[in-house]
Motif scaffolding. Structure first.
Motif, mmCIF file in Angstrom:
data_model
loop_
_atom_site.group_PDB
_atom_site.id
_atom_site.type_symbol
_atom_site.label_atom_id
_atom_site.label_comp_id
_atom_site.label_asym_id
_atom_site.label_seq_id
_atom_site.Cartn_x
_atom_site.Cartn_y
_atom_site.Cartn_z
ATOM 1 N N LEU A 25 -30.040 -9.063 -5.967
ATOM 2 C CA LEU A 25 -29.061 -9.826 -5.204
ATOM 3 C C LEU A 25 -27.811 -10.085 -6.049
ATOM 4 O O LEU A 25 -26.684 -9.930 -5.569
ATOM 5 N N ALA A 26 -28.017 -10.438 -7.308
ATOM 6 C CA ALA A 26 -26.888 -10.660 -8.222
ATOM 7 C C ALA A 26 -26.092 -9.367 -8.414
ATOM 8 O O ALA A 26 -24.863 -9.372 -8.329
ATOM 9 N N ALA A 27 -26.787 -8.270 -8.658
ATOM 10 C CA ALA A 27 -26.106 -6.982 -8.863
ATOM 11 C C ALA A 27 -25.303 -6.571 -7.626
ATOM 12 O O ALA A 27 -24.180 -6.067 -7.748
ATOM 13 N N ALA A 28 -25.853 -6.817 -6.452
ATOM 14 C CA ALA A 28 -25.148 -6.471 -5.210
ATOM 15 C C ALA A 28 -23.870 -7.288 -5.054
ATOM 16 O O ALA A 28 -22.918 -6.854 -4.402
ATOM 17 N N ASN A 29 -23.838 -8.468 -5.680
ATOM 18 C CA ASN A 29 -22.678 -9.343 -5.590
ATOM 19 C C ASN A 29 -21.854 -9.361 -6.876
ATOM 20 O O ASN A 29 -21.057 -10.273 -7.110
ATOM 21 N N TYR A 30 -22.067 -8.345 -7.723
ATOM 22 C CA TYR A 30 -21.272 -8.132 -8.936
ATOM 23 C C TYR A 30 -21.273 -9.331 -9.887
ATOM 24 O O TYR A 30 -20.239 -9.723 -10.425
ATOM 25 N N CYS A 31 -22.473 -9.895 -10.099
ATOM 26 C CA CYS A 31 -22.618 -10.963 -11.082
ATOM 27 C C CYS A 31 -23.961 -10.781 -11.777
ATOM 28 O O CYS A 31 -24.742 -9.914 -11.408
ATOM 29 N N ASP A 32 -24.223 -11.588 -12.793
ATOM 30 C CA ASP A 32 -25.521 -11.492 -13.448
ATOM 31 C C ASP A 32 -26.430 -12.618 -12.946
ATOM 32 O O ASP A 32 -26.004 -13.487 -12.177
ATOM 33 N N ASP A 33 -27.677 -12.583 -13.387
ATOM 34 C CA ASP A 33 -28.672 -13.545 -12.904
ATOM 35 C C ASP A 33 -28.252 -14.992 -13.166
ATOM 36 O O ASP A 33 -28.391 -15.855 -12.304
#
Length: 115
Positions: A25-33
């Protein structure tokens, strides 16, 4: 104040762990965990801790930003385990599938010694 829903969401796959789904989910939104958990306002340094215990408030927060039902979030965690089961469940995956790993999946059975 409730965190805003994320622009993109991903569907969990069968046997996926909450930490793996949150990473995808984080990767899909261009951020990290860590950035994702900060946005959701969940105070935990390690998303893997959520695999073993997610309270109702945290499940609701995650569900709201990911636009899924809180029951879906809770279904991605390990159920209550006996002492024996807990002793046979690793904190970190000790087996994996290269193809699944490339896709960012983290599956529950990868932590089970009997799998």
């Amino acid at each position: 104040m409730k965190p805003r829903p994320l622009p993109k969401t991903v569907a969990p796959v069968p046997d996926e762990l909450l930490s793996g789904w949150l990473s995808r989910l984080a990767a899909a939104n261009y951020c990290d965990d860590a950035e994702l958990l900060a946005h959701i306002k969940i105070d935990t340094a390690h998303g893997t801790a959520l695999d073993f215990s997610v309270d109702a408030v945290a499940a609701e927060k995650i569900a709201n930003v990911a636009r899924v039902d809180p029951d879906v979030v809770r279904s991605l965690t390990f159920p209550a385990m006996t002492t024996r089961e807990a002793s046979l469940t690793a904190q970190m995956p000790f087996q994996h599938c290269p193809q699944c790993s490339r896709e960012g999946l983290s599956l529950r059975h990868w932590r089970r010694a009997w799998a």
